[in-house]
Design a protein around this motif. Structure first.
Motif, PDB file in Angstrom:
ATOM      1  N   LEU A  11       0.867  -1.180   0.000  1.00  0.00           N
ATOM      2  CA  LEU A  11       0.000   0.000   0.000  1.00  0.00           C
ATOM      3  C   LEU A  11       0.904   1.230   0.000  1.00  0.00           C
ATOM      4  CD1 LEU A  11      -3.131   0.959   0.713  1.00  0.00           C
ATOM      5  CD2 LEU A  11      -2.049   1.541   2.870  1.00  0.00           C
ATOM      6  N   ILE A  65      -8.076   5.425   1.311  1.00  0.00           N
ATOM      7  CA  ILE A  65      -7.571   4.070   1.596  1.00  0.00           C
ATOM      8  C   ILE A  65      -8.703   3.049   1.389  1.00  0.00           C
ATOM      9  CG2 ILE A  65      -6.752   2.535   3.443  1.00  0.00           C
ATOM     10  CD1 ILE A  65      -5.179   4.984   4.557  1.00  0.00           C
ATOM     11  N   LEU A  76      -7.439  -4.520   4.294  1.00  0.00           N
ATOM     12  CA  LEU A  76      -6.112  -4.145   4.794  1.00  0.00           C
ATOM     13  C   LEU A  76      -5.319  -5.361   5.248  1.00  0.00           C
ATOM     14  CD1 LEU A  76      -6.916  -0.836   6.721  1.00  0.00           C
ATOM     15  CD2 LEU A  76      -5.559  -1.090   4.629  1.00  0.00           C
ATOM     16  N   ILE A  79      -2.499  -6.644   3.027  1.00  0.00           N
ATOM     17  CA  ILE A  79      -1.322  -5.807   2.768  1.00  0.00           C
ATOM     18  C   ILE A  79      -0.077  -6.418   3.441  1.00  0.00           C
ATOM     19  CG2 ILE A  79      -0.323  -3.491   3.126  1.00  0.00           C
ATOM     20  CD1 ILE A  79      -2.762  -3.488   1.246  1.00  0.00           C
ATOM     21  N   VAL A  82       3.685  -1.334   3.940  1.00  0.00           N
ATOM     22  CA  VAL A  82       3.176   0.009   3.661  1.00  0.00           C
ATOM     23  C   VAL A  82       4.372   0.867   3.250  1.00  0.00           C
ATOM     24  CG1 VAL A  82       2.021   2.045   4.630  1.00  0.00           C
ATOM     25  CG2 VAL A  82       1.329  -0.253   5.374  1.00  0.00           C
ATOM     26  N   ALA A 101       0.696   5.921   7.885  1.00  0.00           N
ATOM     27  CA  ALA A 101       1.464   4.726   7.508  1.00  0.00           C
ATOM     28  C   ALA A 101       1.989   4.002   8.750  1.00  0.00           C
ATOM     29  CB  ALA A 101       2.621   5.118   6.597  1.00  0.00           C
ATOM     30  N   LEU A 104      -0.858   2.200  10.475  1.00  0.00           N
ATOM     31  CA  LEU A 104      -1.244   0.980   9.744  1.00  0.00           C
ATOM     32  C   LEU A 104      -0.200  -0.115   9.947  1.00  0.00           C
ATOM     33  CD1 LEU A 104      -2.531   2.329   6.294  1.00  0.00           C
ATOM     34  CD2 LEU A 104      -3.856   1.069   8.005  1.00  0.00           C
ATOM     35  N   GLY A 105       1.084   0.291   9.875  1.00  0.00           N
ATOM     36  CA  GLY A 105       2.156  -0.693  10.036  1.00  0.00           C
ATOM     37  C   GLY A 105       2.083  -1.393  11.382  1.00  0.00           C
ATOM     38  N   VAL A 112       7.052  -0.784   7.392  1.00  0.00           N
ATOM     39  CA  VAL A 112       6.719   0.514   6.793  1.00  0.00           C
ATOM     40  C   VAL A 112       7.987   1.070   6.150  1.00  0.00           C
ATOM     41  CG1 VAL A 112       5.907   2.870   7.236  1.00  0.00           C
ATOM     42  CG2 VAL A 112       4.975   0.953   8.573  1.00  0.00           C
ATOM     43  N   ALA A 320       3.957   3.093  -3.825  1.00  0.00           N
ATOM     44  CA  ALA A 320       3.830   1.639  -3.662  1.00  0.00           C
ATOM     45  C   ALA A 320       4.839   0.924  -4.556  1.00  0.00           C
ATOM     46  CB  ALA A 320       2.408   1.207  -4.007  1.00  0.00           C
TER      47      ALA A 320
END
Ligand code: KG4
Ligand code: ZN
Length: 351
Positions: A11, A65, A76, A79, A82, A101, A104-105, A112, A320
């Motif tokens: 992502l 997103i 997600l 993934i 990121v 980011a 999310l990581g 990340v 990405a």
């Protein structure tokens, strides 16, 4: 990520300026490229207002997103890594992407990558035309940067050959457009208006073209003199009471900028003996640049690649693409305390 190391799903998050870009790639396959732009909120100021851009990213990023996941047919949880632009760019704007980011990581338990926006503009071409030949000469032309680069090993090693000594090419387009009363951002407007103009109508100066400049600055650019010449020309015309021929000025300026960019690109290929070139960055969307670069590279025996216009202007897929490249090369994710860096040098692809 060991099971899917050859085809990681990455992502990408881009928030360095006024575009909130979210891309998803699998290996080198583009699965989603969602963009929300705040450009209209900046237009009345004639330039990007950092605080306005940051707030717009904050509002746009989560929906973008979600849209990207829907477009890719994923959640997600699919993934593997990121990637996010860590610089260069507007620090407040970068922070929105970087904070997202990192969150999310941590939440997904995936690496990340804090990556370089400029390197992303070059690597994005891989999504369309396959692995970049090693080595390739890159012409990077955006709103804030103009450089000639020697790109080895898919952008993990980037050596600058030259750069602009003053304004970036996109900045020159935008400033001239403003002089002509065209809306912001001016590059696409000059491109459009120039279609009805004569590129040979006015002989605007080509920067760094004086005796000795070629030897001293073989791969550099200078566009500030051009902007001044256009301002003088327009003022002189206005003083006569005659209308300014906007299409002819636009076409002539565009010709001057594109002539310099493409002649330096071909010189760099010839001098280094490299027969592959790639053009990236927002200005690579310019129709005259695409045509002249293609013609000159064909004549010089240089194989040229330019991504589609949607991949040239800022987007998440390019981030990405670089993240995927790093993951597939076995590069570890960035330490989670990596910072946003407004002037991250192009030689540094990743934190
Ligand atoms: O790469 P980019 O989207 O953002 C930065 O990283 O700066 O580049 C934006 C720049 C702006 O200066 C814009 O006017 C220019 O790219 N641009 C163009 C065209 N489309 C975008 N310049 C000339 N012709 C175009 N068609
Ligand atoms: Zn850019």
């Amino acid at each position: 990520m060991s099971l899917r190391a050859d085809l990681p799903v990455v992502l990408g998050i881009e928030t360095s300026c006024d575009e909130t870009g979210i891309g998803i790639v699998r290996g080198r396959e583009l699965l989603a490229n969602e963009i929300a732009s705040s450009v209209e909120e900046h237009a009345r100021f004639g330039g990007v207002v950092p605080e306005v851009a940051s707030r717009a990213h904050l509002e746009a990023i989560e929906p973008a997103i979600t849209r990207a996941c829907v477009a890719a047919g994923m959640t997600l949880r699919d993934i593997d890594a990121v990637a996010v632009t860590a610089g260069p760019g507007l620090v407040g704007a970068l922070l929105v992407g970087v904070a997202t980011a990192k969150a999310l990581g941590v939440a997904l338990g995936v690496p990340v990558y804090g990556v370089n926006h400029l390197a992303s503009h070059v690597v994005v071409d891989e999504l369309q035309h396959g692995p970049l030949p090693d080595p390739t000469i890159g012409l990077l032309v955006s709103g804030g940067h103009s450089s000639l680069l020697l790109v080895a090993d898919d952008a993990s090693t980037i050596t600058p050959l030259g750069q602009t000594l003053d304004d970036a090419a996109g900045e020159a387009f935008d400033k001239v457009a403003r002089l002509l009363g065209l809306p912001f951002p001016g590059g696409p407007w000059i491109d459009r208006v120039a279609l009805d103009g004569d590129p040979a109508a006015i002989a605007f100066p080509r920067g760094l073209n004086n005796p000795g400049d070629r030897e001293r600055y073989p791969y550099d650019f200078s566009f500030s003199g051009l902007k001044t010449a256009v301002a003088r020309w327009v003022r002189a015309r206005e003083a006569t009471g005659e209308a300014v021929p906007v299409a002819d000025v636009a076409a002539s300026v565009q010709e001057a900028i594109v002539d310099v960019l493409t002649s330096r690109l071909v010189s760099a290929c010839r001098d280094t003996g490299v027969s592959h070139a790639v053009i990236g960055g927002g200005v690579a969307a310019n129709s005259r640049l695409r045509a002249m670069a293609q013609a000159r590279c064909d004549a010089a025996g240089v194989e040229l690649r330019i991504p589609s216009t949607a991949l040239c202007t800022d987007n998440g897929a390019m981030v990405a693409a670089l993240g995927s490249r790093l993951a597939r090369s076995g590069v570890a994710g960035s330490p989670l305390d990596f910072a946003t860096t407004s002037n991250l040098p192009v030689t540094r692809s990743v934190w």
